[in-house]
Motif scaffolding. Sequence first.
Motif, PDB file in Angstrom:
ATOM      1  N   LEU A 165      -0.451   8.416  -8.015  1.00 22.48           N
ATOM      2  CA  LEU A 165      -0.233   7.663  -6.786  1.00 22.48           C
ATOM      3  C   LEU A 165       0.691   8.398  -5.839  1.00 22.48           C
ATOM      4  CD1 LEU A 165       0.308   4.076  -8.136  1.00 22.48           C
ATOM      5  CD2 LEU A 165      -1.545   4.843  -6.728  1.00 22.48           C
ATOM      6  N   LYS A 166       0.296   8.436  -4.607  1.00 17.93           N
ATOM      7  CA  LYS A 166       1.195   8.944  -3.581  1.00 17.93           C
ATOM      8  C   LYS A 166       1.592   7.742  -2.736  1.00 17.93           C
ATOM      9  CE  LYS A 166       0.926  11.287   0.851  1.00 17.93           C
ATOM     10  NZ  LYS A 166       0.444  12.421   1.593  1.00 17.93           N
ATOM     11  N   ILE A 167       2.881   7.547  -2.637  1.00 15.24           N
ATOM     12  CA  ILE A 167       3.336   6.338  -1.963  1.00 15.24           C
ATOM     13  C   ILE A 167       4.177   6.686  -0.763  1.00 15.24           C
ATOM     14  CG2 ILE A 167       4.756   4.305  -2.252  1.00 15.24           C
ATOM     15  CD1 ILE A 167       3.905   4.487  -5.210  1.00 15.24           C
ATOM     16  N   ILE A 168       3.847   6.092   0.332  1.00 16.80           N
ATOM     17  CA  ILE A 168       4.658   6.282   1.530  1.00 16.80           C
ATOM     18  C   ILE A 168       5.091   4.902   2.001  1.00 16.80           C
ATOM     19  CG2 ILE A 168       4.660   7.113   3.893  1.00 16.80           C
ATOM     20  CD1 ILE A 168       4.180   9.429   2.400  1.00 16.80           C
ATOM     21  N   THR A 169       6.369   4.744   2.198  1.00 18.22           N
ATOM     22  CA  THR A 169       6.828   3.461   2.730  1.00 18.22           C
ATOM     23  C   THR A 169       7.419   3.681   4.110  1.00 18.22           C
ATOM     24  OG1 THR A 169       8.958   3.802   1.694  1.00 18.22           O
ATOM     25  CG2 THR A 169       7.413   2.410   0.534  1.00 18.22           C
ATOM     26  N   ILE A 207       6.986  -1.539  -6.913  1.00 13.49           N
ATOM     27  CA  ILE A 207       6.266  -2.340  -5.937  1.00 13.49           C
ATOM     28  C   ILE A 207       6.747  -3.770  -5.957  1.00 13.49           C
ATOM     29  CG2 ILE A 207       4.025  -3.010  -5.114  1.00 13.49           C
ATOM     30  CD1 ILE A 207       4.191  -0.190  -4.932  1.00 13.49           C
ATOM     31  N   VAL A 235      10.375  -4.518   2.111  1.00 15.42           N
ATOM     32  CA  VAL A 235       9.119  -4.295   2.774  1.00 15.42           C
ATOM     33  C   VAL A 235       8.700  -5.468   3.590  1.00 15.42           C
ATOM     34  CG1 VAL A 235       6.824  -3.569   2.435  1.00 15.42           C
ATOM     35  CG2 VAL A 235       8.561  -2.856   0.889  1.00 15.42           C
ATOM     36  N   LEU A 258       8.616   3.578  -6.663  1.00 19.18           N
ATOM     37  CA  LEU A 258       8.196   2.435  -5.938  1.00 19.18           C
ATOM     38  C   LEU A 258       7.960   1.290  -6.804  1.00 19.18           C
ATOM     39  CD1 LEU A 258       6.493   2.346  -2.941  1.00 19.18           C
ATOM     40  CD2 LEU A 258       8.767   2.578  -3.607  1.00 19.18           C
ATOM     41  N   PRO A 308       9.045  -5.174  -2.930  1.00 15.88           N
ATOM     42  CA  PRO A 308       8.729  -5.348  -1.515  1.00 15.88           C
ATOM     43  C   PRO A 308       9.496  -6.449  -0.827  1.00 15.88           C
ATOM     44  CG  PRO A 308       6.735  -5.292  -2.785  1.00 15.88           C
ATOM     45  CD  PRO A 308       7.870  -4.953  -3.715  1.00 15.88           C
TER      46      PRO A 308
END
Lengths: 612, 382
Positions: free
Chosen positions: A418-422, A101, A108, A99, A104
């Motif tokens: 970190l656990k990332i969910i998109t 980030i 995103v 991710l 985005p």
Amino acid sequence: MAPFKLFLLSFLFVVSLSGTYKAIADNPPTLRPPPQRIPPRRTPPGSMPTPPSPPQHVTPSPPYSVTPTPSPPQDVMPSPDHPVTPSPPEDVTPSPPHLVIPSPPQDVAPSPPHYVTTSPPHGEVTPLPPQYVTPPPKDVMPAPPNHTTPSPPQDITPSLPSPSKDITRSPPHHSTPSPPKDATSSPPQSITPSPPQFSIFHPNPFPQSSNNNFFLFNLITCFDHLRSFFSGQLTVVMALQIAKRLLRSRATNEIFTATRSPSVGLFTTFDRNYSSTSSNLITATLFPGDGIGPEIAESVKQVFNAAEVPIEWEEHFVGTEVDPRTQSFLTWESLESVRRNKVGLKGPMATPIGKGHRSLNLTLRKELNLYANVRPCYSLPGYKTRYDDVNLVTIRENTEGEYSGLEHQVVRGVVESLKIITRQASLRVAEYAFYYAKTHGRDRVSAVHKANIMQKTDGLFLKCCREVAEKYPEIKYEEVVIDNCCMMLVKNPTLFDVLVMPNLYGDIISDLCAGLIGGLGLTPSLNIGEGGIALAEAVHGSAPDIAGKNLANPTALLLSAVSMLHHLDLNEQADKIQDAILKTIAEGKYRTGDLGGTSTTTEFTKAIIDHL
Amino acid sequence: MAQPTLPILKKLISTNPQHLRSCFRSITYMPRPGYSGAKPVNPITGAGIRTPVTLIPGDGIGPLVTNAVEQVMEAMQAPVSFEKFDVHGNMNKIPDEVMDSIKRNKVCLKGGLITPVGGGVNSLNVMLRKDLDLFVSLVNCFNFPGLPTRHENVNIVVIRENTEGEYAGLEHEVVPGVVESLKVITKFCSERIAKYAFEYAHLNNRKTVTAVHKANIMKLADGLFLESCREIAKSYPKIKYNEIIVDNCCMQLVSKPEQFDVMVTPNLYGNLVANTAAGIAGGTGVMPGGNVGVEYAIFEQGASAGNVGKPKMVEKKKANPVALLLSSAMMLRHLELPDFADRLETAVKHVIYEGKYRTKDLGGTSTTQEVTDAVISALKMT
């Protein structure tokens, strides 16, 4: 005058048809989920008229048709000799995994464009002609939800026999030459007529269920085409596009009433046209791998030959030195070959220990953007485990979640991961799960989560699943908390059908299910990537201790190849091979060492071939 | 002279009915815990001393099964008194009086609290554990004689870190559509859970401790957990220590569960492993467990799946009380009343072995009350 009028009319008609095609190519609905293959499995044999040249000539896709502006790749202007679509398949979706980030903005955007509810993605999705019996050039992978723009064009590339295949292949850019690419280079050709083509070869997004629609639609597209050809006024075209979408969405509703049962009326006409025996082959990439890899790959080849599966293997091997282009032992050519062929089979690979290179699996996953890992788990009759009635499929999100690899030490003795969910990735995998359920005749999808504790992350995942579930009203959808799921799986695996999960849970549950049926040596696995790429693999290790001794069990690789065939819609052959394998194991006469027998790989393979 | 005085005095101030006051009985039967009337008595007031224990019936099947426990405790005449409090899963936090009671009594017995899925409410179960620092969640999964399951020889204790890890609850939305959740692993927590696991193994004569992790992917986080486990393992040389990756662990649990003994895990994996282990050995309706901390302990149904049960089960009153009964036996041991604990466990296992009264999840058709009655009658027999 009369002849001229006739000519004009026919010209318009033809143009409208190609315009239709163009329209399809033009509006890759930003999210072009699975060319909805509601293909009946068995298609009555028919003959297919030789198609004229493909209409890859569509005029350059106007900006609106491609993934909305945010994505940088758009800037690639189609250069004359390099008919590249503005948006290469792979890069549009910024790869979720790490991710980044920073990315985005691209994907995103609040409710990423893909899922803008206005566009009825499924409306535009093609109920693909059931059988690509003339197996399409890889371009036309009856692809799963392909959320990158270009994919639709790919799917639309008609399934054609060799001549056009060459044409589609000729463009130097060897990732899927989607029509728009070629289109950009040669607009004038757009007038090349192709009446039958549209209706027969295209993954027809407009199921012409009624003549009215067709006519109206054609009128509109006719106008549309004329306009874009002559005036290029974007707004008007856009309006027409929207009108088209509405039309499609109206028509769409009928698509989904059709199930996999053979030749439901809607597609009958198209079916018959399709199903002639193929005269051309699908090329698939094969990575034999290490250790026992080459033996079992050989076994697969033999079985496929015996079953007359129209697949031609392109073998690639793991190199002995790091390829700087991929930072791993896999060469760029191998990856390109998979991208080109859209289909691959991978044997077990042992990652050499050392630094300075990425693990092989990681390379494949990143480069090919493999976002879903599908593992069908069914009990093999004849191989007795404690669980006899397992028949489920686990679909696991493969790119993000807990495995993002983003960890750091806050202070000494305190580590954060970190656990990332998109939204995007969750939607992608949910789409694929429902698509898979639909095309394989499964009637329930269960989302596994822990949203009572991890409310936002798994809550987002659940929300995405629910959204997708709404589009598939005929498939039952339920949500199961993961601890309940584990317990129920070990007590009564028949309760589940298709399971869709984020990364970590998926890892654990899919291995649990593999354990239920007898271990990793018997479990097939299929990785789905962006652009309709499917890479089937055997998840077991490379077993260096029995390498070369002809003792390996090829079942996992064979079953993976079978699931690859299912993906390619070669269902008859897939079923044949699967039955042969199951029968061989059930009989018990020829079983390899790990199943408790004493056969060699070759004997086992021969037994399977005999059963075919 | 002085010797007969006491009974006479007792007679005088006792509450014997008037017409019986002239006679007193001699003791001819052996005193048995709970039956003899030789209960611990406050010498001044004459009242029996009963250890107070907080009782939280909870939601769903909670009230049903805690009622069963109360009945059995009464029948056993265990010196335990329950302070009941009403807590429901949709409350924002645990009421203060409940917390005070737990902190005073130090022991609590609890039914399941529903956590609304996806709602903005934090799980009360988790909050309780964090506030009271109950860092160990213990589930004992074993095969019951007489209860057929697919796997034999299962006797696994899952010790799961209960306060940090993935359940830290630290989540936030980075940008719309991207959510992050933090998994926090600290050396302190990892060490104390490892220490508890090895100490448990040592005190209970267990031979192996297995650490469950995913350190090949989460190198730093689970790596830290593993390091702590390894360090502690060094101080228990007699106990075998090994490590296993969580997906492989689940696969092994399903095929060869007899290889596991004590398993120590971080929070999330522990949840999954505990539920899987409970599932293979008979289901979560029968496995005892508890949350233990340095000062406090809360006992509840071991594995968390099916904690609250389905509404239909509540209506028909067919919940399985066995798990909570066995957990209350654990509680009795914790209160240092091992005799009562043994009696209770024997009775429960006898009922399951007989097989006449089993609830639906064990393959029978009895109601909770029937099982409870069976347990009580089994108690009276032994």
